[in-house]
Design a protein around this motif. Structure first.
Motif, PDB file in Angstrom:
ATOM      1  N   LEU A 216       0.975  -0.739  -0.219  1.00 16.25           N
ATOM      2  CA  LEU A 216      -0.302   0.099  -0.404  1.00 16.25           C
ATOM      3  C   LEU A 216       0.731   1.329   0.095  1.00 16.25           C
ATOM      4  N   VAL A 217       1.988   1.275   0.462  1.00 15.59           N
ATOM      5  CA  VAL A 217       2.904   2.197   0.762  1.00 15.59           C
ATOM      6  C   VAL A 217       3.517   2.686  -0.467  1.00 15.59           C
ATOM      7  N   ALA A 218       3.683   1.772  -0.901  1.00 14.82           N
ATOM      8  CA  ALA A 218       4.622   1.490  -2.672  1.00 14.82           C
ATOM      9  C   ALA A 218       3.814   2.459  -3.633  1.00 14.82           C
ATOM     10  N   ILE A 219       2.335   1.673  -3.235  1.00 10.50           N
ATOM     11  CA  ILE A 219       0.972   2.765  -4.413  1.00 10.50           C
ATOM     12  C   ILE A 219       1.398   3.509  -4.510  1.00 10.50           C
TER      13      ILE A 219
ATOM     14  N   ALA B  95      11.276  -5.296  -3.682  1.00  6.72           N
ATOM     15  CA  ALA B  95      10.517  -6.411  -3.876  1.00  6.72           C
ATOM     16  C   ALA B  95       9.255  -6.449  -4.524  1.00  6.72           C
ATOM     17  N   ASP B  96       8.651  -5.305  -4.563  1.00  3.09           N
ATOM     18  CA  ASP B  96       7.731  -5.671  -5.349  1.00  3.09           C
ATOM     19  C   ASP B  96       8.011  -5.332  -6.791  1.00  3.09           C
ATOM     20  N   ARG B  97       8.708  -5.558  -7.660  1.00  3.04           N
ATOM     21  CA  ARG B  97       9.371  -5.266  -8.700  1.00  3.04           C
ATOM     22  C   ARG B  97       8.778  -3.933  -9.014  1.00  3.04           C
ATOM     23  N   LEU B  98       8.448  -2.572  -8.572  1.00  4.28           N
ATOM     24  CA  LEU B  98       7.984  -1.773  -9.192  1.00  4.28           C
ATOM     25  C   LEU B  98       9.133  -0.397  -9.284  1.00  4.28           C
TER      26      LEU B  98
END
Length: 301
Positions: A9-12, A224-227
């Motif tokens: 959620l933070v990454a998004i 880790a989320d590949r973003l």
């Protein structure tokens, strides 16, 4: 419907706050849950890096580079010459706020050739690095049964070594995603590639080039989320700087390129790596005269 973790959620939110564009088809299969170093699973490092400092216990008149900071922030890898070849070294600290002590050669049986740019899975059981044992640079993997054991003799990842210039492998904490650089399509450092496997008993297939990035780049680190992606870029005249890129989902092209200006001071910065929460970073720099390893930190929100 799959529930998003706090880290996702933070990454998004960070990516949307940057005004990113692209398809909103988030691929959550790439989440890296191999390590859970306390608060890392619930926060994400953002903002400007501060507390930039050399790792004094390992830096000396010998060149130190190829730095890698483990996902939990407790293990630091690097390579330096023994007078004949580049060798792989490591040091371990008890907590993320402690200073790293002096290190030693990574225990195991390694090629009688140059070795560099090592990275570890989160459990410390798989080691990836590059070596010129076969004449050109290729990627290798070494494994061990426990973290108390030395590494077994490494094997070459021949499916990833289509040229004589493949290096800079950085493995994900869960051991399922590998990013690296290769000169398949460009001179100098080259381009970045990604390969993924379904489980750790499967070999990595041939990598795919990551698009939307500049040329003459290498030695990547992937979130880790590949973003989010970080790498070093070679500029005209041979200078190096650390650059970040982002994308809205793992199926999109990278964009949103940014220099990390607080780390780039004299045009010799590279070999960047991050903890799983992206709050601590290690990198190599020549700012003090010869190449040394440095660390820095930023808030984890």
């Amino acid at each position: 419907m799959e529930t998003l973790s706090a880290l996702e959620l933070v990454a998004i939110a960070v990516l949307l706050g940057q005004g990113g564009c692209g398809r909103l088809d988030f691929d959550l299969r790439a989440n890296d849950d191999a390590t859970e170093p306390g608060p890392d699973a619930a926060c994400l490092g953002t903002g400007t890096f501060t507390d930039i400092a050399p790792v004094s216990a390992i830096n000396d008149a010998t060149t130190q580079f190829g730095s890698f900071l483990s996902p939990d922030g407790l293990t630091l890898l690097w390579d330096q010459s023994d007078g004949t070849h580049e060798r792989l070294y490591m040091t371990v600290r008890a907590t993320r706020t402690a200073a790293f002590p002096a290190g030693a050669r990574i225990p195991g049986t390694f090629p009688q050739a140059n070795q560099g740019d090592a990275s570890l899975t989160g459990d410390g059981l798989e080691l990836y690095f590059d070596s010129d044992e076969s004449g050109g640079s290729c990627l290798y993997r070494a494994t061990r049964a426990t973290t108390a054991a030395p590494f077994d003799p490494p094997v070459a990842l021949v499916a990833l070594c289509a040229t004589d210039a493949t290096a800079g492998a950085q493995i994900s904490a869960d051991g399922l995603t590998l990013v690296y650089n290769s000169a398949l399509d460009a001179a100098a450092e080259g381009d970045l590639y990604l390969t993924a496997r379904a489980d750790r008993g499967t070999e990595f297939p041939t990598g795919k080039k990551l698009m939307g990035l500049p040329t003459s780049i290498g030695y990547p680190a992937l979130s880790a989320d590949r973003l989010r992606l970080w790498f070093e870029q070679e500029l005209t005249g041979g200078a190096l700087k650390i650059v970040s890129a982002a994308r809205i989902s793992p199926s999109d092209v990278f964009s949103q390129l940014h220099d990390i200006t607080e780390l780039d001071t004299d045009g010799t910065e590279g070999d960047v790596s991050f903890t799983l929460d992206e709050a601590q970073v290690a990198f190599a720099s020549q700012r003090d005269g010869s190449y040394d390893v440095f660390t820095a930190s930023r808030p984890c929100l």
